[in-house]
Each structure stands twice: as C-alpha cells, then as structure tokens.
Design a protein around this motif. Structure first.
Motif, PDB file in Angstrom:
ATOM      1  N   PHE A 230       0.969  -1.150  -0.461  1.00  0.00           N
ATOM      2  CA  PHE A 230      -0.288  -0.321  -0.278  1.00  0.00           C
ATOM      3  C   PHE A 230       0.829   1.240  -0.255  1.00  0.00           C
ATOM      4  CE2 PHE A 230      -2.829  -2.749   1.570  1.00  0.00           C
ATOM      5  CZ  PHE A 230      -3.942  -2.681   1.634  1.00  0.00           C
ATOM      6  N   SER A 231       0.279   2.331  -0.488  1.00  0.00           N
ATOM      7  CA  SER A 231       0.686   3.736  -0.026  1.00  0.00           C
ATOM      8  C   SER A 231       0.320   4.542   0.326  1.00  0.00           C
ATOM      9  CB  SER A 231       1.225   4.401  -1.525  1.00  0.00           C
ATOM     10  OG  SER A 231       1.743   3.896  -2.337  1.00  0.00           O
ATOM     11  N   CYS A 232       0.848   5.863   1.073  1.00  0.00           N
ATOM     12  CA  CYS A 232      -0.121   6.208   1.925  1.00  0.00           C
ATOM     13  C   CYS A 232       0.099   7.906   1.616  1.00  0.00           C
ATOM     14  CB  CYS A 232       0.192   6.115   3.147  1.00  0.00           C
ATOM     15  SG  CYS A 232       2.005   6.433   3.660  1.00  0.00           S
ATOM     16  N   ASN A 233       1.409   8.470   1.247  1.00  0.00           N
ATOM     17  CA  ASN A 233       1.853   9.783   0.797  1.00  0.00           C
ATOM     18  C   ASN A 233       0.954  10.248  -0.346  1.00  0.00           C
ATOM     19  OD1 ASN A 233       4.233   7.459   0.899  1.00  0.00           O
ATOM     20  ND2 ASN A 233       5.500  10.065   0.869  1.00  0.00           N
ATOM     21  N   THR A 234       0.956  11.670   0.653  1.00  0.00           N
ATOM     22  CA  THR A 234      -0.454  12.771  -0.491  1.00  0.00           C
ATOM     23  C   THR A 234       0.710  13.464  -0.587  1.00  0.00           C
ATOM     24  OG1 THR A 234       0.156  13.954   2.194  1.00  0.00           O
ATOM     25  CG2 THR A 234      -1.758  11.902   2.005  1.00  0.00           C
ATOM     26  N   GLU A 235      -0.379  14.931  -1.891  1.00  0.00           N
ATOM     27  CA  GLU A 235       0.319  15.723  -2.801  1.00  0.00           C
ATOM     28  C   GLU A 235       0.171  17.177  -1.125  1.00  0.00           C
ATOM     29  OE1 GLU A 235      -2.015  16.081  -5.214  1.00  0.00           O
ATOM     30  OE2 GLU A 235      -0.777  15.455  -7.062  1.00  0.00           O
ATOM     31  N   PHE A 236       1.213  17.496  -1.266  1.00  0.00           N
ATOM     32  CA  PHE A 236       2.224  18.671   0.005  1.00  0.00           C
ATOM     33  C   PHE A 236       0.360  19.926   0.130  1.00  0.00           C
ATOM     34  CE2 PHE A 236       3.573  22.905   1.017  1.00  0.00           C
ATOM     35  CZ  PHE A 236       3.782  22.559   2.665  1.00  0.00           C
ATOM     36  N   ASN A 237       0.075  19.920  -1.624  1.00  0.00           N
ATOM     37  CA  ASN A 237      -1.047  21.041  -1.450  1.00  0.00           C
ATOM     38  C   ASN A 237      -2.500  20.758  -1.499  1.00  0.00           C
ATOM     39  OD1 ASN A 237      -1.100  19.843  -4.138  1.00  0.00           O
ATOM     40  ND2 ASN A 237      -0.839  21.356  -5.138  1.00  0.00           N
ATOM     41  N   THR A 238      -3.149  19.399  -1.204  1.00  0.00           N
ATOM     42  CA  THR A 238      -3.770  18.873  -1.597  1.00  0.00           C
ATOM     43  C   THR A 238      -4.072  18.059  -0.016  1.00  0.00           C
ATOM     44  OG1 THR A 238      -3.810  17.150  -2.592  1.00  0.00           O
ATOM     45  CG2 THR A 238      -3.953  19.033  -3.468  1.00  0.00           C
ATOM     46  N   GLY A 239      -3.345  17.766   0.404  1.00  0.00           N
ATOM     47  CA  GLY A 239      -3.094  16.034   1.602  1.00  0.00           C
ATOM     48  C   GLY A 239      -3.957  15.566   0.899  1.00  0.00           C
ATOM     49  N   LYS A 240      -4.447  15.104  -0.539  1.00  0.00           N
ATOM     50  CA  LYS A 240      -4.661  13.630  -0.749  1.00  0.00           C
ATOM     51  C   LYS A 240      -3.719  13.364  -1.187  1.00  0.00           C
ATOM     52  CE  LYS A 240      -9.418  15.758  -1.490  1.00  0.00           C
ATOM     53  NZ  LYS A 240     -10.001  16.248  -2.530  1.00  0.00           N
TER      54      LYS A 240
END
Length: 376
Positions: A230-240
């Motif tokens: 699985f992954s969990c990294n998010t985009e810094f500007n959206t949090g998604k």
C-alpha cells in the motif's frame, strides 16, 4: 586468475583495520590460481611436504563475515606461517568472466588458531553465494613462499542484514525524515484486471504475495515476507493521494484506521534509492499475533506507532489521527489479506508513470545517504 590485495587494508590506521579481527599481515602479492598455475615472478614455490587443508568448515555466517576452520596433519604445523584463502563470488552461466568488479579476493593471513574470522564489507555482500578454498604456506627468509596444494572448494551463502544492521539503516532514514504530513487513507494502485480477478476468483479478498527483491540486497524481507503493498503519501498542496501512479489506473482506497491501529504492530523494513534524489522507506504493518507479526518480531526493528519518524497513529479527541513522513516515499506492506468491501475502487485521473515503479528495483550501492558500512 590473478588478484591483488591492497596494502591499505592492513594499515594500522586504515578504517577497515578493525574489520579483520583475526586476519593480519595482509600482503599485496600475486597468488597462483587453484589449478596450480604460477607466474614466473610470483615468488611462490610448491612444497609437497606442506599440509593440505581438508574438511573445510564455514560457521557463524553474517552478512559481511564468516568463520573458517579446517583439518590438517599436525606434524607439519610448525612449518606453516601463513594461510592463503581464495574467496570468490560463485559463478553462474551469466557471470562476467572479467570479475574485477566482483572483487575476487586472495587473503593472506598469518597462521592463527582456528577457527579464523574473515570480515570485511569491501569484498563480502549479504545474501550472496561464495566459493572458498585454502592453502597453507611457509614464508622463506628471502620473502618467497612455499605452498601446499589447494584444499577442496566449499560453497556458502552470506546472511541477511541482522536487526543491528537494520537499526543502522533506520537511523539513516530517520536523518532525512523530519517533516510529517497528515493523511487519512491507504491506497493500492493496480490495473482493472487485477481488481476484476479479486472480485471474480478470490471472493473480493486481496491475497498476500511474497515481496520481490527490490531495495537493499541484504533486506531480510525480500523474497520471504508475505504481504500486500500500500501507499500513503499525499500531495503537499491537497493532502490527498497523487493523481498519477506507476502501477495502474485503478486505485483501491481504504480508511487508515482499517489497517493501522492499536491492534497492529509497525516495523522498519528498508531504506533505499534507485540512483535518484528521492528515497524510499519500507514499513511493515502486521496485526498483533499474526504470522506476519511473528516473522517481523524476529527480524525487524519495531517502531512505536505513536512516536516515530515515518508513520504515526495517535489519538486526538477520541479519534485516530495519522501522519506520514513528507521527505521520503513510503511503501507499506500489510501482512494479512484485505477485503475490498472495506474500501472503494475507482479509476484515477492521472497518468501511469512506469518510470517510478520499484518492482525488483536495484538499490544504488554508492549512495552515502541510504547505505551502511555492512555488506552492500
């Protein structure tokens, strides 16, 4: 086969000196090969009366060391001043015939009590097959050697990283993991056919599979641990989660609390890069008491789920809150099967970036950020 051993390895001031605890007086000389061929200027002569080692025993194998012992006729013991040890990576059909890159090593050691420890990360790699043979030698007053015949050739395989080595690797990973971002879901990207197969043939249950050989060569989870990535990294500007994926255009998302909570343990698994500026950290989430949990307890450093530099689960206002390290790409292995009904599957809007895939990725052995002094 010609090989030289650098004088620098035996220097009292060399940083590698303490890694050859029982091997001393290393000398840069040309040695004959195991077929008995000798160069005219090798300074080596054959003496039949010198004891030939036999019954070679390899023990106490780690990722970058081993102990070696053998039997020999004791009546020749007083004549023996040195041991010659021929250590090579085991050849395969696809091996490079010019093996200078693999550092075939002839070790010259003073005759010390056996077993003798051979240690050194510059020529021993973890989880690697080697061959070893031994000669006894007598150094003459003019500096020449008389040598016995070679012993039989013995094969052995070095071990995986130990918990000590993985802790060193984890500390390197912690050094680049200072900022944390909040997240709420784990996700798994795959092709549509994968999810169709899970629904039609596996009763909606995603099954575990053996981890591939990506990452550090000495990682004890490669080729052994069963789990689901699985992954969990998010985009810094959206949090998604990001719009793009290297693994397929369909994404399964599941609330973080379904996989990571007070009923799970968290372990550090690996830290590596693939000749890139960004790094990957592998973490393992295992339900407490599960088969995967027992596997990890024996091999991996365990993390406090509420207080670590990579992935945290804390309680705030009676609900669970999650954060992940911002400065590395986290790869999460969950060690139990997962039901698709616990989340949702949808097509992503971005591109399939195959260049970002880590499937069987080879670690950069020269990176100072993510390598340790143990065998590469």
């Amino acid at each position: 086969m010609e090989s030289h051993l650098a004088h620098s390895l035996s220097s009292p001031t060399s940083p590698c000196n303490d890694m050859l605890k029982n091997i001393s007086s290393l000398e840069a000389i040309q040695l004959c090969d195991r077929e008995g061929n000798k160069s005219q200027d090798s300074g080596i002569a054959e003496m039949e009366e010198l004891a030939v080692p036999h019954n070679i025993k390899i023990s106490n194998i780690t990722c970058d060391s081993f102990k070696i012992s053998w039997s020999m006729d004791p009546k020749y013991k007083d004549r023996i001043t040195h041991y010659f040890i021929d250590l090579n990576k085991k050849e395969t059909k696809n091996s490079n015939k010019f093996k200078h890159k693999d550092v075939p090593t002839k070790l010259v050691a003073k005759a010390v009590p056996l077993p003798m420890t051979v240690r050194g990360h510059w020529f021993l790699s973890p989880r690697t097959e080697y061959t070893v043979a031994v000669q006894t030698a007598s150094k003459q007053g003019d500096g020449d050697y008389t040598v016995s015949d070679w012993s039989e050739v013995v094969e052995f395989c070095t071990a995986d990283y130990s918990k000590v080595h993985l802790t060193q690797l984890m500390e390197k990973a912690e050094a680049i993991s200072e900022r944390m971002l909040r997240f709420s879901v784990f996700y798994r990207n795959q092709h549509k056919e994968y999810f169709d197969y899970v629904r039609e043939h596996q009763g909606q249950i995603m099954q575990t599979s053996i981890k591939d050989n990506s990452g550090s060569h000495g990682s004890p989870i490669s080729g052994k641990l069963e789990g689901i990535f699985f992954s969990c990294n998010t985009e810094f500007n959206t949090g998604k989660p990001p719009h793009d994926s290297p693994y397929g255009r369909y994404r399964f998302q599941i609330p973080a609390s379904k996989l990571f909570n007070q009923n799970t343990n968290l372990y550090f698994g690996d830290f590596y890069c693939m000749y890139t500026a960004y790094h990957y950290i592998i973490l393992v989430i295992a339900p407490i008491g599960s088969q995967g949990d027992e596997f990890c307890k024996q091999r991996l450093p365990q993390l406090n789920i509420a207080d670590n530099k990579f992935l945290t689960c804390t309680e705030e206002d009676d609900r669970l809150v999650y954060h992940h390290a911002q400065d590395a790409i986290l790869e999460i292995i969950y060690t139990d099967p997962v039901d698709l009904s616990l989340g949702s599957v949808a097509e992503i809007s971005g591109h399939q970036l195959m260049s970002l895939s880590t499937a069987n990725a080879k670690k950069d052995p020269s990176c100072k950020t993510c390598n340790i002094s143990a065998g590469r």
